[in-house]
Structure formats: structure tokens, C-alpha cells
Scaffold this motif. Structure first.
Motif, PDB file in Angstrom:
ATOM      1  N   TYR A 181      79.823  31.022 -23.987  1.00 10.64           N
ATOM      2  CA  TYR A 181      80.391  31.188 -22.647  1.00 10.64           C
ATOM      3  C   TYR A 181      80.549  29.833 -21.930  1.00 10.64           C
ATOM      4  O   TYR A 181      79.582  29.138 -21.673  1.00 10.64           O
ATOM      5  CB  TYR A 181      79.510  32.127 -21.795  1.00 10.64           C
ATOM      6  N   ARG A 182      81.777  29.455 -21.699  1.00  6.76           N
ATOM      7  CA  ARG A 182      82.177  28.202 -21.027  1.00  6.76           C
ATOM      8  C   ARG A 182      81.551  26.958 -21.650  1.00  6.76           C
ATOM      9  O   ARG A 182      81.248  25.985 -20.943  1.00  6.76           O
ATOM     10  CB  ARG A 182      81.852  28.207 -19.514  1.00  6.76           C
ATOM     11  N   LYS A 218      95.517  40.603 -11.821  1.00  4.49           N
ATOM     12  CA  LYS A 218      94.147  40.223 -11.483  1.00  4.49           C
ATOM     13  C   LYS A 218      94.129  38.883 -10.736  1.00  4.49           C
ATOM     14  O   LYS A 218      93.345  38.672  -9.817  1.00  4.49           O
ATOM     15  CB  LYS A 218      93.331  40.126 -12.776  1.00  4.49           C
ATOM     16  N   GLN A 222      93.159  35.781  -6.473  1.00  5.11           N
ATOM     17  CA  GLN A 222      92.724  34.374  -6.435  1.00  5.11           C
ATOM     18  C   GLN A 222      93.637  33.572  -5.497  1.00  5.11           C
ATOM     19  O   GLN A 222      94.822  33.867  -5.397  1.00  5.11           O
ATOM     20  CB  GLN A 222      92.758  33.784  -7.856  1.00  5.11           C
ATOM     21  N   CYS A 231      87.872  28.379 -10.945  1.00  2.84           N
ATOM     22  CA  CYS A 231      86.492  28.701 -10.555  1.00  2.84           C
ATOM     23  C   CYS A 231      85.648  27.434 -10.510  1.00  2.84           C
ATOM     24  O   CYS A 231      85.714  26.588 -11.392  1.00  2.84           O
ATOM     25  CB  CYS A 231      85.891  29.701 -11.544  1.00  2.84           C
ATOM     26  N   ASN A 235      79.743  31.720 -14.340  1.00  2.00           N
ATOM     27  CA  ASN A 235      79.008  32.938 -13.989  1.00  2.00           C
ATOM     28  C   ASN A 235      77.631  32.866 -14.638  1.00  2.00           C
ATOM     29  O   ASN A 235      77.543  32.732 -15.861  1.00  2.00           O
ATOM     30  CB  ASN A 235      79.752  34.180 -14.505  1.00  2.00           C
ATOM     31  N   SER A 240      77.913  37.525 -11.306  1.00  2.00           N
ATOM     32  CA  SER A 240      79.200  36.915 -11.012  1.00  2.00           C
ATOM     33  C   SER A 240      78.974  35.887  -9.900  1.00  2.00           C
ATOM     34  O   SER A 240      78.419  36.207  -8.844  1.00  2.00           O
ATOM     35  CB  SER A 240      80.167  37.996 -10.540  1.00  2.00           C
ATOM     36  N   GLU A 246      79.500  35.421  -2.176  1.00  2.00           N
ATOM     37  CA  GLU A 246      79.869  36.358  -1.095  1.00  2.00           C
ATOM     38  C   GLU A 246      78.610  36.979  -0.477  1.00  2.00           C
ATOM     39  O   GLU A 246      78.468  37.042   0.754  1.00  2.00           O
ATOM     40  CB  GLU A 246      80.798  37.451  -1.632  1.00  2.00           C
ATOM     41  N   LYS A 251      81.506  33.279   1.993  1.00  2.00           N
ATOM     42  CA  LYS A 251      82.946  33.441   1.789  1.00  2.00           C
ATOM     43  C   LYS A 251      83.684  33.001   3.055  1.00  2.00           C
ATOM     44  O   LYS A 251      83.344  33.443   4.146  1.00  2.00           O
ATOM     45  CB  LYS A 251      83.236  34.909   1.463  1.00  2.00           C
ATOM     46  N   HIS A 264      88.600  34.694  -2.853  1.00  4.95           N
ATOM     47  CA  HIS A 264      87.714  34.760  -4.036  1.00  4.95           C
ATOM     48  C   HIS A 264      86.672  33.661  -3.865  1.00  4.95           C
ATOM     49  O   HIS A 264      86.999  32.473  -3.899  1.00  4.95           O
ATOM     50  CB  HIS A 264      88.521  34.557  -5.310  1.00  4.95           C
ATOM     51  N   ALA A 265      85.417  34.079  -3.704  1.00  4.56           N
ATOM     52  CA  ALA A 265      84.380  33.126  -3.279  1.00  4.56           C
ATOM     53  C   ALA A 265      84.005  32.087  -4.333  1.00  4.56           C
ATOM     54  O   ALA A 265      83.327  31.113  -4.010  1.00  4.56           O
ATOM     55  CB  ALA A 265      83.138  33.897  -2.832  1.00  4.56           C
ATOM     56  N   GLU A 301      81.419  24.615 -13.137  1.00  3.32           N
ATOM     57  CA  GLU A 301      82.369  24.670 -14.256  1.00  3.32           C
ATOM     58  C   GLU A 301      83.333  23.488 -14.122  1.00  3.32           C
ATOM     59  O   GLU A 301      83.799  22.927 -15.107  1.00  3.32           O
ATOM     60  CB  GLU A 301      83.133  25.986 -14.202  1.00  3.32           C
TER      61      GLU A 301
HETATM   62  N1  EPU Z   1      83.616  39.111  -6.742  1.00  4.48           N
HETATM   63  C1  EPU Z   1      83.053  39.279  -5.498  1.00  4.48           C
HETATM   64  N2  EPU Z   1      83.448  38.434  -4.500  1.00  4.48           N
HETATM   65  C2  EPU Z   1      84.365  37.461  -4.687  1.00  4.48           C
HETATM   66  C3  EPU Z   1      84.922  37.289  -5.961  1.00  4.48           C
HETATM   67  C4  EPU Z   1      84.536  38.134  -6.988  1.00  4.48           C
HETATM   68  O1  EPU Z   1      82.224  40.145  -5.263  1.00  4.48           O
HETATM   69  O2  EPU Z   1      84.690  36.757  -3.710  1.00  4.48           O
HETATM   70  C5  EPU Z   1      83.227  40.036  -7.812  1.00  4.48           C
HETATM   71  C6  EPU Z   1      84.391  40.906  -8.244  1.00  4.48           C
HETATM   72  O3  EPU Z   1      84.518  42.036  -7.441  1.00  4.48           O
HETATM   73  C7  EPU Z   1      84.064  41.232  -9.672  1.00  4.48           C
HETATM   74  C8  EPU Z   1      83.262  40.031 -10.150  1.00  4.48           C
HETATM   75  O4  EPU Z   1      82.867  39.325  -8.975  1.00  4.48           O
HETATM   76  O5  EPU Z   1      83.246  42.367  -9.719  1.00  4.48           O
HETATM   77  C9  EPU Z   1      84.037  39.115 -11.095  1.00  4.48           C
HETATM   78  O6  EPU Z   1      85.171  38.577 -10.439  1.00  4.48           O
HETATM   79  P1  EPU Z   1      86.552  38.323 -11.206  1.00  4.48           P
HETATM   80  O7  EPU Z   1      86.966  39.552 -11.930  1.00  4.48           O
HETATM   81  O8  EPU Z   1      87.490  37.750 -10.215  1.00  4.48           O
HETATM   82  O9  EPU Z   1      86.232  37.292 -12.328  1.00  4.48           O
HETATM   83  P2  EPU Z   1      85.367  35.957 -12.323  1.00  4.48           P
HETATM   84  O10 EPU Z   1      84.214  36.217 -13.229  1.00  4.48           O
HETATM   85  O11 EPU Z   1      85.061  35.501 -10.945  1.00  4.48           O
HETATM   86  C10 EPU Z   1      86.567  34.916 -14.426  1.00  4.48           C
HETATM   87  C11 EPU Z   1      86.910  33.508 -14.802  1.00  4.48           C
HETATM   88  C12 EPU Z   1      88.260  33.121 -14.190  1.00  4.48           C
HETATM   89  C13 EPU Z   1      89.346  34.088 -14.652  1.00  4.48           C
HETATM   90  C14 EPU Z   1      88.930  35.493 -14.251  1.00  4.48           C
HETATM   91  C15 EPU Z   1      89.944  36.483 -14.784  1.00  4.48           C
HETATM   92  C16 EPU Z   1      84.732  32.358 -14.905  1.00  4.48           C
HETATM   93  C17 EPU Z   1      83.831  31.385 -14.233  1.00  4.48           C
HETATM   94  N3  EPU Z   1      85.887  32.615 -14.270  1.00  4.48           N
HETATM   95  O12 EPU Z   1      86.375  34.920 -13.005  1.00  4.48           O
HETATM   96  O13 EPU Z   1      88.598  31.858 -14.700  1.00  4.48           O
HETATM   97  O14 EPU Z   1      90.605  33.784 -14.037  1.00  4.48           O
HETATM   98  O15 EPU Z   1      87.632  35.800 -14.831  1.00  4.48           O
HETATM   99  O16 EPU Z   1      89.495  37.767 -14.629  1.00  4.48           O
HETATM  100  O17 EPU Z   1      84.398  32.859 -15.979  1.00  4.48           O
HETATM  101  C18 EPU Z   1      88.434  29.568 -14.161  1.00  4.48           C
HETATM  102  O18 EPU Z   1      87.594  29.523 -15.050  1.00  4.48           O
HETATM  103  O19 EPU Z   1      88.789  28.564 -13.534  1.00  4.48           O
HETATM  104  C19 EPU Z   1      89.004  30.856 -13.833  1.00  4.48           C
HETATM  105  C20 EPU Z   1      89.834  31.010 -12.834  1.00  4.48           C
END
Ligand code: EPU
Length: 325
Positions: A181-182, A218, A222, A231, A235, A240, A246, A251, A264-265, A301
Motif C-alpha cells: 500500500y503506497r 468518484k 475531490q 491526497c 490512509n 481513512s 473530518e 475540514k 475532501h479532507a 503521501e
Molecule cells: N471521507 C470522509 N471525509 C472526507 C473524505 C473522505 O469521511 O472529507 C471518507 C469517505 O466517505 C470514504 C472514505 O473516507 O468512506 C474514503 O474516501 P475516498 O473514497 O474518497 O478515498 P480515499 O481513501 O480518501 C483513495 C486514494 C485517492 C483515490 C481515491 C479513489 C489514498 C491515500 N488515496 O482516496 O488517491 O483518488 O481513493 O477512490 O489511497 C492520491 O493518492 O493522490 C489520490 C487522490
């Protein structure tokens, strides 16, 4: 922001000009090449369009004890406000090539992930749809094994070609690269990724297109209309980062011209004219607050550079040899 004097002697500048002509740009603002738009100037930016030139450039820089770093598309990079005392290298030209052979796709380091997915789709190949939402290029995305929470590039990598410090082009097998992972162990080889080969899955174009659409939807959650670096934090296992931030009530928090995105926090956005120092302040603040509220230390990251190198990406050592910060 005041800049330090250039680390490049007149001789080195001359040699770079001889090797690259107008593709060696001196005192180049890095913010122009990085998606957050912050940071000072590199002593030089070299645009390199083929392997032999890259080999000669790295040999020249090693011989002259000059720091260098590969900036890719700058989508995961925060250069120091004082700039970079060395040579930033950006790959283009032949590093943008994509070759498809049956279910294998070989992509140059400069190929954007989004175009890789498109090329795969045009040949009825699936697997990489998840990366539709991820900015950046092949070479920049592999060391950190870009992906979502459940899918990542490394799973599809057959091999990676890397120009290593002694000038050899090495082919590294995907199974030897410890993709997780990452993360991966690619940086330990100390070279420059020049291309990668992915083994994909035959999949009807319409199905690939439907998957791409789903991931694109999705991404609507963002804050992509403001300068950002994707991001900020990884994670943590079982959590997350966005949700933790948040829940810590952060946020929408602003420091100067930087904001913890209200959308997106785990994104931070440049509201206009921010500095890297403002971003790093906000990163530290968020870390402290999440540690206090959830007892979890968030790991970044994004790669934050100092004036002489980088955290987490290929840089050169004092002796001019590539190493890793
Ligand atoms: N969430 C919150 N509050 C927020 C943002 C997210 O509660 O402000 C919750 C969401 O509701 C969800 C969970 O956090 O239950 C995960 O959020 P999300 O599905 O947006 O995915 P993420 O894990 O935050 C990962 C990648 C992103 C990629 C998205 C695609 C990492 C660090 N990030 O984000 O990658 O676009 O999945 O789904 O693994 C990047 O690495 O730069 C990047 C944008």
C-alpha cells in the motif's frame, strides 16, 4: 521569496547548454511544473527526450557533484520555497511512448496514468481503470505504488526498466519490487524509472469505459478545480485519512492561502499565491490534531522537498550519485 545563489558553476551551465540546447533552462520556477504551483526555482530544469541523453546528463551531473531530481508531472511534489540547488529533470519525447503487444502494455515513464488507461481501453484491455482518478505519470507513480484503498499499480506490473547509477539499463521484475500500500522498494535501486511493462486483462471496451466512468464519478468528490497534489496523507491501516481529518473538525480549515479542502479532507488546496511553507504548516497542524483526537499519526503521501533533495523520491547525494531521502 529570496533565492539562494545557484549551485551550478559557469562550466556546468555551459556543458548543460551543450548537451541540451534550449532544453536546459536555468533558474526555472518549479511551481510552473508542479500541480500545487508552489516552490522556488531550480538552478536548472532539463527536459530530456531520450535514454542516451538521460544517461549522458546523469553522468555529467555525477562527475560535477551536482544534485538532481526527477520531477515527473509534479503532481505529488512540493518544492521548497527556497528552490532546488541542483538540476530538476523532466522526461518527455520517447519517454511518452506506449506499445501494446497482446495483453501487455509497455509505457514510458512520462506517460500520464489517464492516457495509459485510454490506450488500454482502445485495445480492449482492463485492470488499470482505478487509476483514472490519479494524477501523475508512470515513472512518478510507481515508487509510491499509486492507487486507491483497494487497488494499486503494482498488482499489474510485469517489469520496470530503470537507468541505474552506473549507466546500465536494468529490467527489474515486478515480483521483486515489494509493492505494498503506497510503497515499493523501487527507490532503493537509486536510479531513474524509464518505462514499465503492465500485464493487463482482456476486457470489452464498453466494460472498461463503464469502469472508467464509475471512477470518474468518484473523483467528483475531490477538489480538482483548485491547485492540489492529490491526497496529502496515506490512509492508516483500517482507517481513512480523510475521515479522520473530518472527525477532528479540520475540514475547511485555512492557514493563509491554503485550505484543508471542504470537499475532501485529505486534499489541501492552494487558494492562490500559497507557499510550500504554508502547506507544511497546515500538514503539521493536521497531524498534531489527528494525533490528539484519534491517537493516529498520519504519514504523508506527498513528497515535500528541501533545498537539496527530496523526501521519498530519487535525489542525488553530496557526491552527485543518486540516492534517496
Ligand atoms: N471521507 C470522509 N471525509 C472526507 C473524505 C473522505 O469521511 O472529507 C471518507 C469517505 O466517505 C470514504 C472514505 O473516507 O468512506 C474514503 O474516501 P475516498 O473514497 O474518497 O478515498 P480515499 O481513501 O480518501 C483513495 C486514494 C485517492 C483515490 C481515491 C479513489 C489514498 C491515500 N488515496 O482516496 O488517491 O483518488 O481513493 O477512490 O489511497 C492520491 O493518492 O493522490 C489520490 C487522490
Amino acid at each position: 521569496m529570496p533565492q539562494e545563489p545557484s549551485s551550478l558553476s559557469a562550466d556546468v551551465r555551459h556543458e548543460l547548454g551543450q548537451l541540451l540546447g534550449g532544453k536546459a533552462r536555468f533558474d526555472e520556477p518549479l511551481g510552473r511544473h508542479c500541480s500545487m504551483g508552489t516552490g522556488g526555482s531550480a538552478d536548472a530544469l532539463c527536459l530530456v527526450d531520450n535514454l542516451e541523453t538521460l544517461r549522458r546528463l546523469l553522468s555529467l551531473l555525477a562527475g560535477r557533484h551536482v544534485h538532481w531530481l526527477i520531477i515527473g508531472r509534479g503532481t505529488n511534489l512540493l518544492p521548497a520555497d527556497l528552490g532546488f540547488r541542483g538540476v530538476a529533470v523532466k522526461l518527455e519525447g520517447e519517454f511518452n511512448q506506449v506499445v501494446v503487444e497482446q495483453s501487455r502494455i509497455v509505457a514510458g515513464a512520462a506517460v500520464a496514468l489517464a492516457s495509459l488507461v485510454e490506450r488500454a481501453m482502445s485495445r480492449d484491455l482492463g485492470g488499470l481503470e482505478f487509476s483514472t482518478g490519479i494524477p501523475g505519470c508512470v515513472g512518478g507513480s510507481l515508487p509510491g505504488n499509486a492507487g486507491t484503498a483497494s487497488e494499486s499499480l503494482g498488482e499489474w506490473v510485469e517489469s520496470v526498466d530503470m537507468l541505474v547509477p552506473d549507466g546500465r539499463l536494468r529490467t527489474l521484475r515486478g515480483s521483486d519490487l515489494a509493492f505494498a500500500y503506497r510503497s515499493s522498494n523501487l527507490r532503493a535501486y537509486g536510479g531513474v524509472v524509464t518505462s514499465a511493462s503492465f500485464r493487463l486483462t482482456p476486457r470489452p471496451r464498453a466494460q472498461v469505459a463503464a469502469n472508467v466512468k464509475r471512477y470518474t464519478e468518484k473523483r467528483k468528490g475531490q477538489p480538482l478545480t483548485f491547485p492540489n497534489v492529490g491526497c496529502i496523507f496515506k490512509n492508516p491501516p483500517g482507517h481513512s485519512a480523510g475521515q479522520l481529518i473530518e472527525q477532528a473538525g479540520l475540514k475547511g480549515l485555512r492557514i493563509d492561502q491554503m485550505e484543508v479542502s471542504a470537499k475532501h479532507a485529505n486534499f489541501m488546496i492552494n487558494l492562490g499565491g500559497a507557499t510550500t511553507a504554508q502547506i507544511t504548516s497546515l500538514i503539521s497542524h493536521v497531524r498534531e490534531r489527528v494525533l490528539a483526537s484519534a491517537g493516529i499519526r498520519l504519514e504523508t503521501e506527498v513528497n515535500v522537498l528541501d533545498e537539496f533533495g527530496a523526501i521519498g523520491i530519487a535525489v542525488s547525494t553530496e557526491e552527485g550519485r543518486p540516492a534517496h531521502a
